[in-house]
Scaffold this motif. Structure first.
Motif, PDB file in Angstrom:
ATOM      1  N   GLU A 131      33.741  17.587  37.111  1.00  0.00           N
ATOM      2  CA  GLU A 131      34.797  18.284  38.194  1.00  0.00           C
ATOM      3  C   GLU A 131      35.860  19.687  37.796  1.00  0.00           C
ATOM      4  O   GLU A 131      36.596  19.601  38.667  1.00  0.00           O
ATOM      5  N   THR A 132      35.883  19.722  36.759  1.00  0.00           N
ATOM      6  CA  THR A 132      36.334  21.045  36.399  1.00  0.00           C
ATOM      7  C   THR A 132      36.147  22.980  36.763  1.00  0.00           C
ATOM      8  O   THR A 132      34.650  22.625  37.105  1.00  0.00           O
ATOM      9  N   LYS A 133      37.003  23.112  37.700  1.00  0.00           N
ATOM     10  CA  LYS A 133      37.059  24.788  38.331  1.00  0.00           C
ATOM     11  C   LYS A 133      37.829  25.323  37.328  1.00  0.00           C
ATOM     12  O   LYS A 133      37.685  25.752  36.178  1.00  0.00           O
ATOM     13  N   ILE A 134      36.600  27.185  36.510  1.00  0.00           N
ATOM     14  CA  ILE A 134      36.476  27.774  35.541  1.00  0.00           C
ATOM     15  C   ILE A 134      37.513  28.834  36.624  1.00  0.00           C
ATOM     16  O   ILE A 134      36.222  29.968  37.458  1.00  0.00           O
ATOM     17  N   VAL A 135      38.778  29.492  36.149  1.00  0.00           N
ATOM     18  CA  VAL A 135      38.396  30.489  36.453  1.00  0.00           C
ATOM     19  C   VAL A 135      39.356  31.591  35.169  1.00  0.00           C
ATOM     20  O   VAL A 135      39.168  31.263  33.880  1.00  0.00           O
ATOM     21  N   LYS A 174      29.763  35.742  35.940  1.00  0.00           N
ATOM     22  CA  LYS A 174      28.789  34.799  36.718  1.00  0.00           C
ATOM     23  C   LYS A 174      29.167  33.053  36.270  1.00  0.00           C
ATOM     24  O   LYS A 174      28.082  32.568  36.889  1.00  0.00           O
ATOM     25  N   HIS A 175      29.421  32.727  35.205  1.00  0.00           N
ATOM     26  CA  HIS A 175      29.176  31.911  34.914  1.00  0.00           C
ATOM     27  C   HIS A 175      30.692  31.127  35.824  1.00  0.00           C
ATOM     28  O   HIS A 175      30.982  29.967  35.493  1.00  0.00           O
ATOM     29  N   SER A 176      31.578  31.580  36.227  1.00  0.00           N
ATOM     30  CA  SER A 176      33.037  31.154  36.772  1.00  0.00           C
ATOM     31  C   SER A 176      33.238  30.785  37.821  1.00  0.00           C
ATOM     32  O   SER A 176      32.467  31.195  38.413  1.00  0.00           O
ATOM     33  N   ASP A 177      33.960  29.942  38.057  1.00  0.00           N
ATOM     34  CA  ASP A 177      34.352  29.886  39.882  1.00  0.00           C
ATOM     35  C   ASP A 177      35.233  30.409  40.587  1.00  0.00           C
ATOM     36  O   ASP A 177      35.126  30.341  42.069  1.00  0.00           O
ATOM     37  N   ALA A 178      35.883  31.327  40.076  1.00  0.00           N
ATOM     38  CA  ALA A 178      36.635  31.898  40.508  1.00  0.00           C
ATOM     39  C   ALA A 178      37.085  33.351  39.043  1.00  0.00           C
ATOM     40  O   ALA A 178      37.247  32.786  38.958  1.00  0.00           O
ATOM     41  N   VAL A 179      37.747  34.185  39.639  1.00  0.00           N
ATOM     42  CA  VAL A 179      38.619  35.331  39.076  1.00  0.00           C
ATOM     43  C   VAL A 179      39.459  36.143  39.386  1.00  0.00           C
ATOM     44  O   VAL A 179      40.034  35.482  41.116  1.00  0.00           O
ATOM     45  N   ILE A 180      40.466  36.540  38.644  1.00  0.00           N
ATOM     46  CA  ILE A 180      41.584  36.594  39.097  1.00  0.00           C
ATOM     47  C   ILE A 180      41.163  38.762  38.108  1.00  0.00           C
ATOM     48  O   ILE A 180      41.280  37.896  37.322  1.00  0.00           O
ATOM     49  N   ILE A 181      41.861  39.236  38.819  1.00  0.00           N
ATOM     50  CA  ILE A 181      41.564  40.698  38.240  1.00  0.00           C
ATOM     51  C   ILE A 181      43.099  41.053  38.100  1.00  0.00           C
ATOM     52  O   ILE A 181      44.319  41.199  38.317  1.00  0.00           O
ATOM     53  N   ALA A 182      43.209  41.019  36.426  1.00  0.00           N
ATOM     54  CA  ALA A 182      44.374  40.714  36.267  1.00  0.00           C
ATOM     55  C   ALA A 182      45.169  42.021  35.378  1.00  0.00           C
ATOM     56  O   ALA A 182      46.635  41.834  35.086  1.00  0.00           O
ATOM     57  N   SER A 183      44.254  43.211  34.956  1.00  0.00           N
ATOM     58  CA  SER A 183      44.741  44.997  35.251  1.00  0.00           C
ATOM     59  C   SER A 183      44.341  45.698  36.703  1.00  0.00           C
ATOM     60  O   SER A 183      43.741  45.587  36.823  1.00  0.00           O
ATOM     61  N   GLU A 184      45.858  46.597  36.878  1.00  0.00           N
ATOM     62  CA  GLU A 184      45.778  46.778  37.226  1.00  0.00           C
ATOM     63  C   GLU A 184      44.936  48.372  37.599  1.00  0.00           C
ATOM     64  O   GLU A 184      44.433  48.672  38.556  1.00  0.00           O
ATOM     65  N   GLY A 242      30.682  37.173  45.501  1.00  0.00           N
ATOM     66  CA  GLY A 242      30.246  36.119  45.875  1.00  0.00           C
ATOM     67  C   GLY A 242      31.468  35.071  45.596  1.00  0.00           C
ATOM     68  O   GLY A 242      31.487  33.857  46.359  1.00  0.00           O
ATOM     69  N   LYS A 243      32.057  35.320  44.426  1.00  0.00           N
ATOM     70  CA  LYS A 243      33.387  34.017  43.630  1.00  0.00           C
ATOM     71  C   LYS A 243      34.301  34.728  44.877  1.00  0.00           C
ATOM     72  O   LYS A 243      34.639  35.415  45.210  1.00  0.00           O
ATOM     73  N   PRO A 244      35.261  33.463  44.747  1.00  0.00           N
ATOM     74  CA  PRO A 244      36.722  33.723  45.210  1.00  0.00           C
ATOM     75  C   PRO A 244      37.551  34.359  44.301  1.00  0.00           C
ATOM     76  O   PRO A 244      37.433  34.276  42.973  1.00  0.00           O
ATOM     77  N   PHE A 245      37.989  35.614  44.766  1.00  0.00           N
ATOM     78  CA  PHE A 245      38.335  36.370  43.007  1.00  0.00           C
ATOM     79  C   PHE A 245      40.536  36.684  44.576  1.00  0.00           C
ATOM     80  O   PHE A 245      40.763  37.155  45.542  1.00  0.00           O
ATOM     81  N   LEU A 246      40.896  36.714  43.208  1.00  0.00           N
ATOM     82  CA  LEU A 246      42.757  37.188  43.592  1.00  0.00           C
ATOM     83  C   LEU A 246      42.768  39.255  43.198  1.00  0.00           C
ATOM     84  O   LEU A 246      42.468  39.129  41.411  1.00  0.00           O
ATOM     85  N   PRO A 247      43.603  39.365  43.592  1.00  0.00           N
ATOM     86  CA  PRO A 247      43.273  40.865  43.455  1.00  0.00           C
ATOM     87  C   PRO A 247      44.846  41.295  42.658  1.00  0.00           C
ATOM     88  O   PRO A 247      45.598  40.359  42.838  1.00  0.00           O
ATOM     89  N   PHE A 248      44.654  42.405  41.960  1.00  0.00           N
ATOM     90  CA  PHE A 248      46.022  42.258  40.935  1.00  0.00           C
ATOM     91  C   PHE A 248      47.120  42.210  41.726  1.00  0.00           C
ATOM     92  O   PHE A 248      47.371  42.214  43.062  1.00  0.00           O
ATOM     93  N   PHE A 302      46.448  30.249  44.861  1.00  0.00           N
ATOM     94  CA  PHE A 302      44.858  31.041  44.296  1.00  0.00           C
ATOM     95  C   PHE A 302      44.841  29.807  43.635  1.00  0.00           C
ATOM     96  O   PHE A 302      43.864  28.985  44.360  1.00  0.00           O
ATOM     97  N   TYR A 303      44.931  29.299  42.864  1.00  0.00           N
ATOM     98  CA  TYR A 303      44.657  28.006  42.403  1.00  0.00           C
ATOM     99  C   TYR A 303      44.920  26.831  43.516  1.00  0.00           C
ATOM    100  O   TYR A 303      43.875  26.332  43.618  1.00  0.00           O
ATOM    101  N   ARG A 304      45.878  26.684  43.937  1.00  0.00           N
ATOM    102  CA  ARG A 304      45.645  25.790  45.036  1.00  0.00           C
ATOM    103  C   ARG A 304      44.588  25.958  46.049  1.00  0.00           C
ATOM    104  O   ARG A 304      43.932  24.449  46.774  1.00  0.00           O
ATOM    105  N   ASN A 305      44.641  27.137  46.554  1.00  0.00           N
ATOM    106  CA  ASN A 305      44.148  27.279  47.937  1.00  0.00           C
ATOM    107  C   ASN A 305      42.091  27.377  46.891  1.00  0.00           C
ATOM    108  O   ASN A 305      41.260  27.485  48.530  1.00  0.00           O
ATOM    109  N   GLU A 306      41.932  28.686  46.376  1.00  0.00           N
ATOM    110  CA  GLU A 306      40.708  29.354  45.997  1.00  0.00           C
ATOM    111  C   GLU A 306      39.990  27.809  45.140  1.00  0.00           C
ATOM    112  O   GLU A 306      39.061  28.440  45.296  1.00  0.00           O
ATOM    113  N   VAL A 307      40.626  27.732  44.211  1.00  0.00           N
ATOM    114  CA  VAL A 307      40.053  27.288  42.781  1.00  0.00           C
ATOM    115  C   VAL A 307      40.103  25.339  43.190  1.00  0.00           C
ATOM    116  O   VAL A 307      38.909  24.732  42.817  1.00  0.00           O
TER     117      VAL A 307
END
Length: 268
Positions: free
Chosen positions: A168-172, A219-229, A243-249, A262-267
């Motif tokens: 059940e684990t999600k990978i960000v 490609k192997h993650s469930d969601a992505v965060i853009i962590a650098s400006e 096509g993955k849920p992603f969070l802009p910087f 993002f954790y709560r609503n997308e992951v």
């Protein structure tokens, strides 16, 4: 995020290594979730330039002693643990004399990348999973930071795909602009294939440069965060079209609310 279990897996974390974009966020994000009542663990490699005495690292005998196979070689796994002062946050260190004893992180004093960085990344990924299995600690989310941790999503989706613990684990994955020049060992793809990972899943690793490794991880993650400006346009475009849920910087003063939502609503 109260009582949610989040496993942070990072190439580097302050205060154990120098301040970089990756090491700072690998501390700030877990601290934020810890402050919200979440249950967290942090894993990082035990590089030889980490001062064990000053940071009070000690080996956990019950977790150490296993051998991990990397490219058909048995490599002993040593687990050390420390607590970040004042934060009640436990950090687990993946160690092995062959891979992590040298007194630097990714490159020698001339700035030349270590030729076995590919194997170090594979060993780190396997070491994290095997240790979490021994702890019998089921994470709701695994959040990956930095390229040395980038093999973890790939191994979880293939080599460890039948592990019930992570069903059940999600990978960000947080994607940073901080990178390296050139490529890792060109044999990297064959070493990953040795573990039964199919060719088409890791075609990006044919040329194991920074961007291609991160693309394989995304490609192997469930969601992505853009962590650098200032993430490269090519990686930004790849994330946006994945096509993955992603969070802009999100800047430092706004990341807490952005990451939590993002954790709560997308992951989860």
């Amino acid at each position: 995020m109260k009582d949610k279990r989040i496993l942070y897996v990072s190439s580097e974390v302050v205060p154990y290594l120098a301040e970089t974009e990756v090491s700072l966020m690998s501390y700030d994000v877990p601290k934020m979730i810890n402050d919200q009542g979440g249950q967290i663990r942090i894993f990082m490699p035990r590089y030889g330039n980490i001062n064990e005495r000053r940071h009070q690292l000690h080996e956990v005998i019950r977790l150490s002693g296993m051998n991990l196979v990397v490219n058909d070689l048995d490599m002993p796994l040593i687990i050390k643990v420390a607590s970040i002062p004042k934060e009640r946050i436990q950090v687990y260190f993946i160690d092995n004399d062959e891979y992590f004893k040298r007194k630097a992180t990714f490159a020698d004093e001339e700035g030349v990348m270590y030729p076995d960085n590919d194997e170090r990344a594979i060993f780190f990924a396997k070491g994290v999973v095997e240790t979490v299995k021994k702890l019998n600690w089921v994470p709701d989310i695994i959040h990956v930071h930095g390229w040395m941790a980038a093999m973890l999503p790939i191994y979880l989706k293939h080599f460890y795909k039948n592990e019930a613990l992570f069903s059940e684990t999600k990978i960000v994955t947080s994607v940073y602009s901080q990178s390296f020049d050139g490529t890792l060992n060109v044999e990297m793809i064959n070493k990953v294939k040795f573990d039964g990972v199919p060719d088409d899943a890791i075609a990006d690793l044919e040329i194991p440069n920074y961007e291609n490794i991160i693309k394989a991880t995304i490609k192997h993650s469930d969601a992505v965060i853009i962590a650098s400006e200032n993430l490269s346009p090519s990686l930004t475009k790849f994330i946006e079209s994945s096509g993955k849920p992603f969070l802009p910087f999100a800047p430092k003063d706004a990341f807490a609310e952005a990451y939590t939502n993002f954790y709560r609503n997308e992951v989860l």
